[in-house]
Design a protein around this motif. Structure first.
Motif, mmCIF file in Angstrom:
data_model
loop_
_atom_site.group_PDB
_atom_site.id
_atom_site.type_symbol
_atom_site.label_atom_id
_atom_site.label_comp_id
_atom_site.label_asym_id
_atom_site.label_seq_id
_atom_site.Cartn_x
_atom_site.Cartn_y
_atom_site.Cartn_z
ATOM 1 N N SER A 1 0.801 -1.232 0.000
ATOM 2 C CA SER A 1 0.000 0.000 0.000
ATOM 3 C C SER A 1 0.829 1.276 0.000
ATOM 4 N N PRO A 2 1.786 1.391 -0.900
ATOM 5 C CA PRO A 2 2.535 2.647 -0.975
ATOM 6 C C PRO A 2 1.713 3.723 -1.668
ATOM 7 N N ASN A 3 2.088 4.986 -1.468
ATOM 8 C CA ASN A 3 1.594 6.049 -2.345
ATOM 9 C C ASN A 3 2.446 6.002 -3.609
ATOM 10 N N LEU A 4 1.812 6.200 -4.749
ATOM 11 C CA LEU A 4 2.532 6.131 -6.019
ATOM 12 C C LEU A 4 2.389 7.431 -6.792
ATOM 13 N N TYR A 5 3.422 7.766 -7.536
ATOM 14 C CA TYR A 5 3.471 9.042 -8.237
ATOM 15 C C TYR A 5 4.060 8.853 -9.644
ATOM 16 N N TRP A 6 3.568 9.666 -10.563
ATOM 17 C CA TRP A 6 4.207 9.797 -11.868
ATOM 18 C C TRP A 6 4.701 11.231 -12.025
ATOM 19 N N SER B 1 5.022 16.997 -27.666
ATOM 20 C CA SER B 1 5.317 17.577 -26.350
ATOM 21 C C SER B 1 5.392 16.528 -25.250
ATOM 22 N N HIS B 2 5.045 15.296 -25.549
ATOM 23 C CA HIS B 2 5.145 14.232 -24.546
ATOM 24 C C HIS B 2 6.575 13.704 -24.393
ATOM 25 N N SER B 3 7.449 14.107 -25.273
ATOM 26 C CA SER B 3 8.831 13.646 -25.164
ATOM 27 C C SER B 3 9.419 14.067 -23.820
ATOM 28 N N GLY B 4 10.312 13.227 -23.311
ATOM 29 C CA GLY B 4 10.952 13.566 -22.043
ATOM 30 C C GLY B 4 11.258 12.309 -21.246
ATOM 31 N N PHE B 5 11.413 12.519 -19.981
ATOM 32 C CA PHE B 5 11.824 11.452 -19.065
ATOM 33 C C PHE B 5 10.702 11.270 -18.062
ATOM 34 N N TYR B 6 10.210 10.054 -17.952
ATOM 35 C CA TYR B 6 9.087 9.777 -17.051
ATOM 36 C C TYR B 6 9.597 8.993 -15.848
ATOM 37 N N LEU B 7 9.280 9.506 -14.699
ATOM 38 C CA LEU B 7 9.746 8.896 -13.456
ATOM 39 C C LEU B 7 8.569 8.463 -12.598
ATOM 40 N N CYS B 8 8.652 7.240 -12.131
ATOM 41 C CA CYS B 8 7.688 6.728 -11.168
ATOM 42 C C CYS B 8 8.331 6.805 -9.793
ATOM 43 N N GLY C 1 13.473 5.512 -14.362
ATOM 44 C CA GLY C 1 12.875 6.330 -15.397
ATOM 45 C C GLY C 1 12.782 5.672 -16.757
ATOM 46 N N THR C 2 11.913 6.258 -17.580
ATOM 47 C CA THR C 2 11.756 5.853 -18.973
ATOM 48 C C THR C 2 11.970 7.064 -19.851
ATOM 49 N N LYS C 3 12.891 6.937 -20.794
ATOM 50 C CA LYS C 3 13.134 8.040 -21.730
ATOM 51 C C LYS C 3 12.234 7.853 -22.940
ATOM 52 N N LEU C 4 11.374 8.835 -23.185
ATOM 53 C CA LEU C 4 10.432 8.770 -24.299
ATOM 54 C C LEU C 4 10.788 9.804 -25.353
ATOM 55 N N SER C 5 10.935 9.343 -26.568
ATOM 56 C CA SER C 5 11.174 10.238 -27.699
ATOM 57 C C SER C 5 10.007 10.090 -28.655
ATOM 58 N N VAL C 6 9.313 11.192 -28.905
ATOM 59 C CA VAL C 6 8.183 11.186 -29.832
ATOM 60 C C VAL C 6 8.612 11.903 -31.102
#
Lengths: 114, 113
Positions: free
Chosen positions: A30-35, A84-91, A108-113
Motif C-alpha cells: 500500500s505505498p503512495n505512487l506518483y508519476w 510535447s510528450h517527449s521527455g523522461f518519465y519517473l515513477c 525512469g523511462t526516456k520517451l522520444s516522440v
C-alpha cells in the motif's frame, strides 16, 4: 528490501501512436505512487498520484492518463502521443503517511516522440 | 501556491572547494523540504530532508542544508566537493499532509579538476 522497476527503459514512438509505461513496486504494501515528467534538461512536473488501488488523482493535464490496477502497479498511458510528450518519465513511491515522507524514484523511462 | 526557485541553473566548482546551491521556497505554513540528486539517466536519490526542528540538516556524502524561515531558503552546502558530485541537484517542498511535491528547476553542478 523495497525495489521499484520501470519499463521500458526507453521508447521511440510516432506522433499519434498509443503509449503505455509501467511501474512496479515490490516489498512494500500500500505505498503512495506518483508519476513525474521531466522535459529534457528541465524540472520535474508531478502528473498523478495514487494512494490506493483503483484511485488516481491528476495533478496536471497533459493528455495523459494513469491507472493503478494492482497495489504494486502504476500505469501511465495515452491513446495519442504528442511531440510535447517527449521527455523522461519517473515513477516514485512513498510511505502511506503522505508526501511529507521521502520519495523513492525508479530509474525512469526516456520517451522520444517523433 | 507553493513553489521552489533554484536561481542558479549551473554552478562550476573546483574539486576540493566548498559548495553552496541555493533554494528559495514559497509556502504558506510549515514546509517539508528536500534535496535530491540526479545522476545522468537515472532517477532521483534523496540527499537530505528537513522536518520542522533543527534548522541544520545533515545528509549523505557530507552534504548539509540550512533552513531559514526568515529568508524562505533551504540552501545546500558541502565543505569539499568531489568529482563524483557532478550531477543535477533538485530542491523540493511538500505540503503538510498532502500528496503534492513541487520541485525546483534544478542546478547542474560541474566539478573542475
Amino acid at each position: 528490501a523495497q525495489t521499484i522497476h520501470q519499463w521500458p527503459v526507453a521508447e521511440i514512438k510516432a506522433v499519434g501512436s498509443p503509449l503505455s509505461l509501467g511501474c512496479t513496486i515490490k516489498g512494500k504494501s500500500s505505498p503512495n505512487l506518483y508519476w513525474y515528467w521531466q522535459a529534457t534538461g528541465g524540472t520535474l512536473q508531478q502528473l498523478f498520484y495514487s494512494i490506493t488501488v483503483g484511485q488516481v488523482e491528476s495533478v496536471v493535464q497533459l493528455n495523459l492518463s494513469a491507472s493503478r490496477p494492482k497495489d504494486d502497479q502504476f500505469i501511465l498511458s495515452t491513446e495519442k502521443l504528442l511531440l510535447s510528450h517527449s521527455g523522461f518519465y519517473l515513477c516514485a513511491w512513498s510511505l502511506a503517511q503522505g508526501s511529507n515522507e521521502r520519495l523513492f524514484f525508479g530509474h525512469g523511462t526516456k520517451l522520444s516522440v517523433l | 501556491a507553493q513553489s521552489v526557485t533554484q536561481p542558479d541553473a549551473r554552478v562550476t566548482v573546483s574539486e576540493g572547494a566548498s559548495l553552496q546551491l541555493r533554494c528559495k521556497y514559497s509556502y504558506f505554513g510549515t514546509p517539508y523540504l528536500f534535496w535530491y540528486v540526479q545522476y545522468p539517466r537515472q532517477g532521483l536519490q534523496l540527499l537530505l530532508k528537513y522536518y520542522p526542528g533543527d534548522p541544520v540538516v545533515q545528509g549523505v556524502n557530507g552534504f548539509e542544508a540550512e533552513f531559514s524561515k526568515s529568508n524562505s531558503s533551504f540552501h545546500l552546502r558541502k565543505a569539499s566537493v568531489h568529482w563524483s558530485d557532478w550531477a543535477v541537484y533538485f530542491c523540493a517542498v511538500s505540503m503538510t499532509g498532502g500528496y503534492k511535491v513541487v520541485f525546483g528547476s534544478g542546478t547542474r553542478l560541474l566539478v573542475s579538476p
